[in-house]
Design a protein around this motif. Sequence first.
Motif, PDB file in Angstrom:
ATOM      1  N   SER A   1       0.948  -1.382  -0.114  1.00  0.00           N
ATOM      2  CA  SER A   1       0.082   0.137   0.137  1.00  0.00           C
ATOM      3  C   SER A   1       1.000   1.221   0.143  1.00  0.00           C
ATOM      4  O   SER A   1       0.663   2.129  -0.688  1.00  0.00           O
ATOM      5  CB  SER A   1      -1.090  -0.052   1.213  1.00  0.00           C
ATOM      6  OG  SER A   1      -2.007  -1.004   0.975  1.00  0.00           O
TER       7      SER A   1
ATOM      8  N   ASN B   1       0.731   4.110  -2.705  1.00  0.00           N
ATOM      9  CA  ASN B   1       0.458   5.527  -2.607  1.00  0.00           C
ATOM     10  C   ASN B   1       1.209   6.571  -3.037  1.00  0.00           C
ATOM     11  O   ASN B   1       0.868   7.475  -3.552  1.00  0.00           O
ATOM     12  CB  ASN B   1       0.063   5.859  -0.997  1.00  0.00           C
ATOM     13  CG  ASN B   1      -1.466   5.085  -0.543  1.00  0.00           C
ATOM     14  OD1 ASN B   1      -2.311   4.924  -1.385  1.00  0.00           O
ATOM     15  ND2 ASN B   1      -1.308   4.674   0.678  1.00  0.00           N
TER      16      ASN B   1
ATOM     17  N   ARG C   1       0.650   6.921  -6.684  1.00  0.00           N
ATOM     18  CA  ARG C   1      -0.538   7.520  -6.962  1.00  0.00           C
ATOM     19  C   ARG C   1      -0.294   9.217  -6.707  1.00  0.00           C
ATOM     20  O   ARG C   1      -1.061   9.747  -7.382  1.00  0.00           O
ATOM     21  CB  ARG C   1      -1.533   7.331  -6.366  1.00  0.00           C
ATOM     22  CG  ARG C   1      -2.266   5.842  -6.500  1.00  0.00           C
ATOM     23  CD  ARG C   1      -3.436   5.467  -5.452  1.00  0.00           C
ATOM     24  NE  ARG C   1      -3.972   4.150  -5.842  1.00  0.00           N
ATOM     25  CZ  ARG C   1      -3.645   3.019  -4.960  1.00  0.00           C
ATOM     26  NH1 ARG C   1      -3.333   3.364  -3.678  1.00  0.00           N
ATOM     27  NH2 ARG C   1      -4.266   1.697  -5.213  1.00  0.00           N
TER      28      ARG C   1
END
Length: 117
Positions: free
Chosen positions: A18, A22, A25
């Motif tokens: 994750s 992130n 992104r």
Amino acid sequence: MRMLIGAVSVALLAGCVSPAMNDARNQAPTRALSSDKETPKVAECIKFTWQDEGVFGVDASGYIKNDKSGRTTVYTRDAESFVDLVPQGTGTALSYYAKQPDDSAAMRRLAMVATCL
């Protein structure tokens, strides 16, 4: 017992990738795409194609994660490549990310995404 071990392994893997997702992104996606198909169908297709050992050999992996915002993410081991899928009208908006976009495996994964549109 095997199911429990598998479920725990996937949960741990999702927690580890994750932060990498992130961070990615926060940048522009490697490629933005769209499909007229429903999000779950596109996600399953991508997962299935990314698990093809004939194409990816030992790197064949594909996992699906749904988050509370309605986004679905299909990702590989260590999030080397992943695609975010968001429902858009009756279709799906896709954002493909790759750590090494010019890498041959990343290019093959992108091509497999395109077959699912």
